[in-house]
Design an enzyme around this catalytic site. Structure first.
Site, PDB file in Angstrom:
ATOM      1  N   HIS A   1     100.602  34.618  77.502  1.00 36.70           N
ATOM      2  CA  HIS A   1      99.990  34.602  76.167  1.00 36.70           C
ATOM      3  C   HIS A   1     100.223  33.233  75.531  1.00 36.70           C
ATOM      4  CE1 HIS A   1      98.443  36.278  72.457  1.00 36.70           C
ATOM      5  NE2 HIS A   1      99.415  35.634  71.839  1.00 36.70           N
TER       6      HIS A   1
ATOM      7  N   GLY B   1      89.384  31.415  83.740  1.00 38.27           N
ATOM      8  CA  GLY B   1      90.176  31.485  84.967  1.00 38.27           C
ATOM      9  C   GLY B   1      90.981  30.244  85.294  1.00 38.27           C
TER      10      GLY B   1
ATOM     11  N   ARG C   1      92.073  42.914  77.470  1.00 32.27           N
ATOM     12  CA  ARG C   1      91.948  44.371  77.373  1.00 32.27           C
ATOM     13  C   ARG C   1      93.354  44.965  77.478  1.00 32.27           C
ATOM     14  NH1 ARG C   1      87.721  47.382  77.804  1.00 32.27           N
ATOM     15  NH2 ARG C   1      86.501  45.495  77.959  1.00 32.27           N
ATOM     16  N   LEU C   2      93.633  45.946  76.655  1.00 30.54           N
ATOM     17  CA  LEU C   2      94.957  46.582  76.737  1.00 30.54           C
ATOM     18  C   LEU C   2      95.056  47.412  78.010  1.00 30.54           C
ATOM     19  CD1 LEU C   2      95.774  47.920  73.150  1.00 30.54           C
ATOM     20  CD2 LEU C   2      96.822  45.998  74.365  1.00 30.54           C
ATOM     21  N   ILE C   3      96.222  47.334  78.648  1.00 28.99           N
ATOM     22  CA  ILE C   3      96.449  48.134  79.857  1.00 28.99           C
ATOM     23  C   ILE C   3      96.867  49.545  79.423  1.00 28.99           C
ATOM     24  CG2 ILE C   3      97.915  48.371  81.914  1.00 28.99           C
ATOM     25  CD1 ILE C   3      96.034  46.017  82.188  1.00 28.99           C
TER      26      ILE C   3
ATOM     27  N   ASN D   1     102.021  39.283  82.011  1.00 36.46           N
ATOM     28  CA  ASN D   1     100.941  38.708  81.200  1.00 36.46           C
ATOM     29  C   ASN D   1     101.374  37.333  80.709  1.00 36.46           C
ATOM     30  OD1 ASN D   1      98.510  38.597  79.636  1.00 36.46           O
ATOM     31  ND2 ASN D   1      99.687  39.115  77.810  1.00 36.46           N
TER      32      ASN D   1
END
Ligand code: GAR
Length: 194
Positions: free
Chosen positions: A108, A14, A90-92, A106
């Site tokens: 990355h 986080g 996790r894939l949306i 997102n």
């Protein structure tokens, strides 16, 4: 005037969530943390900042649709207009994508399309990349494939380990993500640039 509301989805430490919370000029209010990993340290951080948490284990659901229906209910209940993925591993799926079209961002830790998926920093080191970086992009159904909004380069030093490179990449993330969030929420940046 009250700010636009947003939810952050995270699975781990986080640090990006904290960067958003520490950004005094953030153009939206983070009203919910969704976490798919009970016990992840981001949950304690959200509690520290007084942000409501919604923690659920995807394994407790029959499928992604059922899981995301529950997530969607929680996100709608708090009135979130935006979803920011910050280390959400996790894939949306279509349930959330359809409900939050062009409203999910997102971050990355690479210059996409290079090194998508897990362990982007390890992948960059293994490939001998001299430059890597950070990407903020809209989400689609693929793995780190949605339209790119902004990128920032980070040099790979010859002596870098995963730890040292991760440190500099995350420092870049903590600046870039709140900046892009503000531009997108304030509609200063409407659609990706090449
Ligand atoms: C961040 O570096 C983020 O870019 C990465 O996970 C880390 C989470 O760190 N995301 C991905 O790799 C997505 N494919 P944090 O929990 O300290 O914000």
């Amino acid at each position: 005037m009250s700010k636009v509301k947003a939810a952050v989805f995270a699975s781990g430490t986080g640090s990006n969530f904290v960067a958003m919370m520490n950004c005094k000029e953030l153009a939206c209010e983070i009203v919910l943390l969704v976490c798919d990993k009970p016990g992840a340290s981001v949950i304690e951080k959200a509690k520290y900042f007084g942000v409501q948490t919604f923690v659920l284990n995807p394994k407790a659901f029959n499928d992604k649709r059922e899981y995301e229906t529950e997530v969607l209910r929680a996100v709608r209940e708090v009135g979130a207009e935006w979803i920011f993925l910050a280390g959400y591993m996790r894939l949306i799926g279509h349930t959330l994508l359809n409900a939050y079209e062009e409203k999910i961002l997102n971050i990355h830790p690479s210059l996409l399309p290079s090194f998508p998926g897990k362990d982007a920093i390890g992948q960059a080191l293994a490939a001998g990349a001299e430059i890597t970086g950070v990407t903020v992009h809209y989400i689609d159904e693929g793995m780190d494939t949605g339209p790119i909004i902004a990128q920032k380069q980070v040099k790979v030093l010859p002596e870098d380990t995963e730890e040292t490179l991760k440190y500099r990449i995350q420092k870049a993330e903590h600046v870039l993500y709140p900046e892009v969030i503000n531009q997108v929420v304030r509609k200063e940046r409407l659609w990706p640039v090449e």
